[in-house]
Motif scaffolding. Structure first.
Motif, PDB file in Angstrom:
ATOM      1  N   VAL A 189       0.837  -1.211   0.000  1.00 15.16           N
ATOM      2  CA  VAL A 189       0.000   0.000   0.000  1.00 15.16           C
ATOM      3  C   VAL A 189       0.864   1.251   0.000  1.00 15.16           C
ATOM      4  CG1 VAL A 189      -2.022  -1.025   1.128  1.00 15.16           C
ATOM      5  CG2 VAL A 189      -0.260   0.069   2.517  1.00 15.16           C
ATOM      6  N   VAL A 190       0.358   2.268  -0.702  1.00 14.57           N
ATOM      7  CA  VAL A 190       1.083   3.534  -0.765  1.00 14.57           C
ATOM      8  C   VAL A 190       0.586   4.386   0.389  1.00 14.57           C
ATOM      9  CG1 VAL A 190       1.651   5.479  -2.235  1.00 14.57           C
ATOM     10  CG2 VAL A 190       0.992   3.304  -3.265  1.00 14.57           C
ATOM     11  N   ASP A 191       1.511   4.928   1.148  1.00  9.32           N
ATOM     12  CA  ASP A 191       1.117   5.697   2.338  1.00  9.32           C
ATOM     13  C   ASP A 191       0.711   7.115   1.935  1.00  9.32           C
ATOM     14  OD1 ASP A 191       0.970   6.967   4.838  1.00  9.32           O
ATOM     15  OD2 ASP A 191       2.361   5.488   5.661  1.00  9.32           O
ATOM     16  N   PRO A 192      -0.556   7.522   2.209  1.00  9.26           N
ATOM     17  CA  PRO A 192      -0.975   8.864   1.774  1.00  9.26           C
ATOM     18  C   PRO A 192      -0.415  10.000   2.627  1.00  9.26           C
ATOM     19  CG  PRO A 192      -2.764   7.784   2.928  1.00  9.26           C
ATOM     20  CD  PRO A 192      -1.657   6.782   2.831  1.00  9.26           C
ATOM     21  N   LEU A 193       0.025   9.707   3.849  1.00  9.62           N
ATOM     22  CA  LEU A 193       0.453  10.814   4.715  1.00  9.62           C
ATOM     23  C   LEU A 193       1.881  11.238   4.379  1.00  9.62           C
ATOM     24  CD1 LEU A 193      -0.802  10.034   8.349  1.00  9.62           C
ATOM     25  CD2 LEU A 193      -1.950  11.254   6.533  1.00  9.62           C
ATOM     26  N   PRO A 194       2.121  12.541   4.225  1.00  6.84           N
ATOM     27  CA  PRO A 194       3.510  13.003   4.048  1.00  6.84           C
ATOM     28  C   PRO A 194       4.356  12.524   5.234  1.00  6.84           C
ATOM     29  CG  PRO A 194       1.937  14.802   3.704  1.00  6.84           C
ATOM     30  CD  PRO A 194       1.152  13.641   4.219  1.00  6.84           C
ATOM     31  N   LEU A 203       2.717   8.765  14.227  1.00  8.82           N
ATOM     32  CA  LEU A 203       1.766   7.774  13.709  1.00  8.82           C
ATOM     33  C   LEU A 203       2.515   6.615  13.055  1.00  8.82           C
ATOM     34  CD1 LEU A 203      -0.602  10.377  12.012  1.00  8.82           C
ATOM     35  CD2 LEU A 203      -1.093   9.113  14.115  1.00  8.82           C
ATOM     36  N   VAL A 204       1.998   5.397  13.195  1.00  8.09           N
ATOM     37  CA  VAL A 204       2.684   4.241  12.596  1.00  8.09           C
ATOM     38  C   VAL A 204       2.453   4.249  11.081  1.00  8.09           C
ATOM     39  CG1 VAL A 204       2.420   2.859  14.686  1.00  8.09           C
ATOM     40  CG2 VAL A 204       0.721   2.632  12.873  1.00  8.09           C
ATOM     41  N   PRO A 205       3.378   3.652  10.291  1.00  8.36           N
ATOM     42  CA  PRO A 205       3.177   3.581   8.835  1.00  8.36           C
ATOM     43  C   PRO A 205       1.891   2.819   8.495  1.00  8.36           C
ATOM     44  CG  PRO A 205       5.421   2.932   9.423  1.00  8.36           C
ATOM     45  CD  PRO A 205       4.663   3.052  10.704  1.00  8.36           C
ATOM     46  N   LEU A 206       1.338   3.079   7.326  1.00  3.63           N
ATOM     47  CA  LEU A 206       0.044   2.502   6.953  1.00  3.63           C
ATOM     48  C   LEU A 206       0.084   0.971   6.910  1.00  3.63           C
ATOM     49  CD1 LEU A 206      -2.858   2.807   6.101  1.00  3.63           C
ATOM     50  CD2 LEU A 206      -2.133   3.234   3.765  1.00  3.63           C
ATOM     51  N   THR A 207       1.159   0.395   6.350  1.00  2.00           N
ATOM     52  CA  THR A 207       1.251  -1.074   6.286  1.00  2.00           C
ATOM     53  C   THR A 207       1.125  -1.669   7.683  1.00  2.00           C
ATOM     54  OG1 THR A 207       2.586  -1.052   4.295  1.00  2.00           O
ATOM     55  CG2 THR A 207       2.800  -2.985   5.702  1.00  2.00           C
ATOM     56  N   GLU A 208       1.875  -1.085   8.601  1.00  3.41           N
ATOM     57  CA  GLU A 208       1.856  -1.579   9.991  1.00  3.41           C
ATOM     58  C   GLU A 208       0.450  -1.428  10.597  1.00  3.41           C
ATOM     59  OE1 GLU A 208       3.847  -0.334  14.226  1.00  3.41           O
ATOM     60  OE2 GLU A 208       5.049   0.073  12.429  1.00  3.41           O
ATOM     61  N   ALA A 209      -0.200  -0.292  10.307  1.00  5.47           N
ATOM     62  CA  ALA A 209      -1.546  -0.052  10.855  1.00  5.47           C
ATOM     63  C   ALA A 209      -2.519  -1.111  10.348  1.00  5.47           C
ATOM     64  CB  ALA A 209      -2.031   1.343  10.463  1.00  5.47           C
ATOM     65  N   ASP A 232      -5.779   9.077   8.569  1.00  2.00           N
ATOM     66  CA  ASP A 232      -5.894   8.949   7.111  1.00  2.00           C
ATOM     67  C   ASP A 232      -7.226   9.485   6.635  1.00  2.00           C
ATOM     68  OD1 ASP A 232      -3.517   7.688   7.149  1.00  2.00           O
ATOM     69  OD2 ASP A 232      -4.138   5.974   5.947  1.00  2.00           O
ATOM     70  N   GLU A 233      -8.303   9.013   7.285  1.00  2.00           N
ATOM     71  CA  GLU A 233      -9.640   9.400   6.827  1.00  2.00           C
ATOM     72  C   GLU A 233      -9.838  10.902   6.962  1.00  2.00           C
ATOM     73  OE1 GLU A 233     -12.591   7.012   8.781  1.00  2.00           O
ATOM     74  OE2 GLU A 233     -11.784   5.181   7.938  1.00  2.00           O
ATOM     75  N   ALA A 234      -9.482  11.432   8.126  1.00  2.00           N
ATOM     76  CA  ALA A 234      -9.693  12.864   8.368  1.00  2.00           C
ATOM     77  C   ALA A 234      -8.852  13.684   7.394  1.00  2.00           C
ATOM     78  CB  ALA A 234      -9.322  13.208   9.804  1.00  2.00           C
ATOM     79  N   PHE A 235      -7.606  13.278   7.223  1.00  2.00           N
ATOM     80  CA  PHE A 235      -6.682  14.085   6.432  1.00  2.00           C
ATOM     81  C   PHE A 235      -7.047  14.059   4.947  1.00  2.00           C
ATOM     82  CE2 PHE A 235      -2.568  14.519   4.119  1.00  2.00           C
ATOM     83  CZ  PHE A 235      -2.292  15.834   4.482  1.00  2.00           C
ATOM     84  N   GLU A 724       4.145  16.519  -5.329  1.00  2.00           N
ATOM     85  CA  GLU A 724       5.195  15.902  -4.506  1.00  2.00           C
ATOM     86  C   GLU A 724       4.659  14.735  -3.678  1.00  2.00           C
ATOM     87  OE1 GLU A 724       8.495  17.216  -4.513  1.00  2.00           O
ATOM     88  OE2 GLU A 724       7.568  18.205  -6.242  1.00  2.00           O
ATOM     89  N   LEU A 725       3.339  14.519  -3.713  1.00  2.00           N
ATOM     90  CA  LEU A 725       2.742  13.520  -2.809  1.00  2.00           C
ATOM     91  C   LEU A 725       1.887  12.518  -3.587  1.00  2.00           C
ATOM     92  CD1 LEU A 725       1.656  16.144  -0.137  1.00  2.00           C
ATOM     93  CD2 LEU A 725       3.506  14.489   0.149  1.00  2.00           C
ATOM     94  N   PRO A 726       2.530  11.646  -4.368  1.00  2.00           N
ATOM     95  CA  PRO A 726       1.758  10.710  -5.193  1.00  2.00           C
ATOM     96  C   PRO A 726       0.843   9.810  -4.355  1.00  2.00           C
ATOM     97  CG  PRO A 726       4.103  10.133  -5.159  1.00  2.00           C
ATOM     98  CD  PRO A 726       3.991  11.480  -4.532  1.00  2.00           C
ATOM     99  N   GLY A 727       1.300   9.408  -3.166  1.00  2.26           N
ATOM    100  CA  GLY A 727       0.476   8.541  -2.301  1.00  2.26           C
ATOM    101  C   GLY A 727      -0.824   9.221  -1.908  1.00  2.26           C
ATOM    102  N   LEU A 728      -0.733  10.505  -1.630  1.00  3.18           N
ATOM    103  CA  LEU A 728      -1.913  11.274  -1.233  1.00  3.18           C
ATOM    104  C   LEU A 728      -2.865  11.428  -2.420  1.00  3.18           C
ATOM    105  CD1 LEU A 728      -3.475  12.914   0.808  1.00  3.18           C
ATOM    106  CD2 LEU A 728      -1.978  14.856   0.381  1.00  3.18           C
TER     107      LEU A 728
END
Length: 747
Positions: A189-194, A203-209, A232-235, A724-728
């Protein structure tokens, strides 16, 4: 199941067509990524190890026991559907004995493994059958011959078992197996958070979450995962809204400033009262927005009766002053007519521009609704296209293709929660350049919901009541426990009428049989309100149908209110009859109006001082607050009596007590939201965003939403295209439907 799927691959390959079909049809899950975001609802613990002797106190609880198989019998029985097999196993741990049962195809494995003398750990729900304790179909884990294998037993007992939102065709444990099959893809999974934001917030990385939410080892794992997934949802949602605000700020609009000595000044000069401080400060915010060269997008929240219409009207007149036109959209014809009547009354000769006796500074105020006759409609359309009419008030008939404006400068939308995003856009496309937009609501919205649902709008709040408005006293009348209280309520109504005032009596349905709750109808010819259904079903086993307008009106006329003029008003009446009753009530000829919730919005009769709401427990909190706002609109104090037959300890009575305790609509909207949960608030039509909130609770997570909004605004200001934020970007595309994406682009 050896195949490791790609994140966006259809689940058929991994799980087989039958399972994939159920997941898609029943739960809307199509890809591995969808399944990774199908989070457990809660976690069951297998429970501390229990000795068999203690089980009698734990009926219906999940327990884990370690015991030895004493005997096992395989029985064949002839049931209604032909033969079947049943395995009965008796286990003992030295302190007691317990029977386990397995049925049907579930007997083969335990029949081979649970042999007399073997030891195992068993987990399941304790039940009773023929007065004996038993576990049906328990989960079990065979233990080695080493009788001191307590560590393995303890680890098994403390394991957290995820319980998934399931459906009839797929139980939670089957969904857990499907999740197991796609869990390896969590690595991709691509992490959306910068990165900086994630580290700064700890915050823990998305994969770990994702791994921790589905397969937690400890309760701390669940907390880590939830904290991260909420962000993630809020942001992502706040980024969508921040981009919308940013795109809007780039659009051109015609600045609209009132002309000195023009229409607005003439109007203000003839006002018989001064504006409240709140009205003045909100007006200033609006006028500042109107004067800029990009479109205003403002949400005006005002308590019932706080004078929002006056604020909106002054903004409309400022736009007419500057040569533009203003349109006001109302959710219903009744409300559009009411706005038209009250605005023309407030403006007097200023609303008769171009007519004999009209002011030379005036303009035309036209009404446009779906049910107008052809000649009147044609005249209204002509006045709009020539610019003769500066102000138009109407229903969504205003959005139709045929309707053209000379120069639309401002759109005012009343009661936005009944109005979809697409409609808002259709009207905005009628201007030469995007018009300014003011959205009004009398339903107070908690701050977090305003930030989530209306996050693309700036918010203004009117929380003061105009001078001369009276406070409203609210009391609960427990009709069942204290019938004399109800008798006293009718006496109070009679006293108010004798003192020259008027009263409303509100009932949940119309009556005369064809709108029984069995038919699911209420007084508006629609479904029974949700709150009503819930209250009816859950409390006190109250089985009688909700009280009806026609029945109550008849009882009052014959009984406690005999001799007073009592009339009914409800949604099934002919429009002309409705108008007639409303007109006579406004004129003071009718003293008591027995009505459904048709009076909830916009009805303004300052002489009404008392309202009795029958079966008040069948209405929602916000609805009661709206209804109550119909009294106390003049100089005499208002009284609202909430009649209920519910038991004092019931949740419905707690709801009524909350309404009686405060006149603060914002406080009540919080209570209402906590009871209804967010699903209803984040409806498709309101936000254009699918209710994609799985983890975020709009009320509890105020802090996360506020911080996410600040971070999102900062990120979008620095990099509006998110290059600059492809995941986002990827996460944003997943959040926004194609419709919503177009909506963002339309601006």
């Amino acid at each position: 199941m050896g195949h490791v799927p790609a994140l966006d691959e259809d689940l058929k390959k991994t799980l087989g067509p039958a399972t994939a079909k159920v997941l898609a049809e029943q739960l809307g899950l199509h890809t591995a990524l969808d399944l990774l975001h199908h989070y457990p609802r809660r976690y069951a613990e297998r429970g501390e190890l229990t000795s068999l002797a203690e089980l009698a106190d734990q009926i219906d609880e999940h327990v884990t026991v370690v015991a030895q198989v004493a005997d096992a019998r395989l029985l064949t029985y002839h049931g209604s559907r032909g033969g079947g097999k049943r395995l009965e196993v008796t286990i003992t741990d030295g302190s007691g004995r317990l029977q386990l049962v397995f049925f049907g195809s579930g007997v083969h494995k335990p029949h081979k493994e649970l042999l007399p003398g073997s030891r195992a750990m068993f987990a399941g729900k304790v039940g009773m059958f023929n007065h004996k304790l038993q576990l049906a179909h328990p989960a079990y884990e065979p233990l080695g011959a080493d009788a001191s294998d307590r560590d393995a037993a303890t680890a098994f007992a403390s394991q957290l078992i995820p319980i998934y939102p399931a459906c009839a065709k797929l139980e939670s444990w089957k969904i857990a197996k499907c999740v197991d099959a796609v869990l390896p893809t969590a690595q991709e999974v691509v992490d959306p958070l910068p990165g900086a934001l994630r580290e700064g917030r700890g915050l823990v990385p998305l994969t770990e979450a994702l791994l921790k939410i589905h397969r937690p080892v400890t309760k701390a794992d669940i907390e880590d995962a939830r904290g991260r997934l909420k962000w993630d949802e809020a942001f992502v949602l706040q980024v969508a809204l921040a981009r919308r605000r940013h795109a809007d700020s780039q659009l051109p609009a015609v600045p609209r400033r009132p002309t000195p000595g023009g229409l607005l000044e003439s109007f203000d000069a003839k006002l018989p009262f001064t504006l409240t401080e709140g009205q003045q400060s909100v007006s200033k915010e609006i006028f500042d927005d109107l004067a800029t060269d990009h479109p205003m997008h403002r949400l005006l929240q005002g308590e019932v009766g706080s004078g929002k219409t006056m604020v909106a009207l002054r903004a409309m007149l400022a736009v007419v002053d500057s040569g533009g036109q203003a349109a006001m959209l109302a959710p219903t014809e009744v409300l559009a007519q009411q706005h038209h009547r009250s605005i023309t009354e407030m403006m007097g000769e200023l609303a008769e521009g171009g007519m004999l006796g009209g002011s030379d500074r005036g303009t035309k105020v036209v009404l446009l609704t779906g049910s107008m006759g052809v000649p009147a409609r044609r005249r209204a359309l002509l006045d709009l296209i020539t610019g003769e009419a500066g102000v138009v008030i109407g229903t969504h008939a205003l959005i139709e293709d045929k309707v053209q404006f000379h120069d639309l400068g401002l759109v005012v939308v009343d009661e936005q929660h009944r109005f979809g995003v697409e409609q808002r856009d259709a009207l905005r496309s009628k201007g030469k350049q995007p018009p300014h937009l003011l959205v009004m609501t009398a339903t107070p919205i908690p701050r977090t919901v305003a930030m989530t649902v209306f996050g693309d709008l700036e918010t203004s709040v009117l929380d003061q009541l105009p001078a001369g408005r009276s406070p409203i006293a609210t009391h609960v009348v427990p009709a069942k426990d204290k019938p004399h209280f109800l008798a006293r309520a009718w006496e109070r109504v009679r006293e108010e009428v004798e003192n020259g005032h008027q009263a409303y009596v509100v009932c949940p349905r119309i009556g005369d049989g064809d709108d029984d709750p069995k038919n699911g109808k209420n007084g508006k010819g629609g479904k029974t309100p949700k709150a009503a259904k819930k209250a009816t079903a859950e409390e006190d086993g109250d089985k009688r149908p909700p009280l009806a307008v026609l029945d109550i009106a008849e009882q009052l006329t014959r009984g406690p209110l005999a001799g007073l003029s009592v009339e009914v008003l409800h949604g099934r009446m002919d429009p002309a009859d409705k108008d007639d009753v409303m007109r006579r009530f406004t004129a003071g000829e009718v003293k008591v109006m027995v009505a459904t919730t048709v009076i909830e919005v916009g009805v303004n009769v300052p002489n009404s001082t008392v309202m009795v709401i029958m079966d008040a427990d069948r209405f929602g909190v916000s609805q009661l607050h709206q209804l109550r706002g119909r009294v106390g609109r003049g100089s005499a104090p208002g009284l609202c009596l909430l009649v209920s037959e519910m038991h004092e300890a019931s949740p419905a009575r707690a709801r009524l007590a909350a309404v009686a305790a405060t006149l603060d609509g914002f406080e009540l909207s919080r209570i209402d939201l906590e009871q209804r949960r967010e699903g209803d608030v984040l409806g498709q039509a309101q936000s254009g965003v699918r209710s994609s909130l799985r983890m975020l609770a709009v009320i509890e997570d105020e802090e996360v939403i506020t911080q996410a909004r600040e971070e999102a605004t900062r990120v979008v200001a620095a990099d509006p295209e998110l290059t600059e934020l492809p995941g986002l970007r990827t996460a944003l595309e997943a959040l926004l439907d194609t419709e919503r994406e177009q909506y963002l682009e339309k601006g």
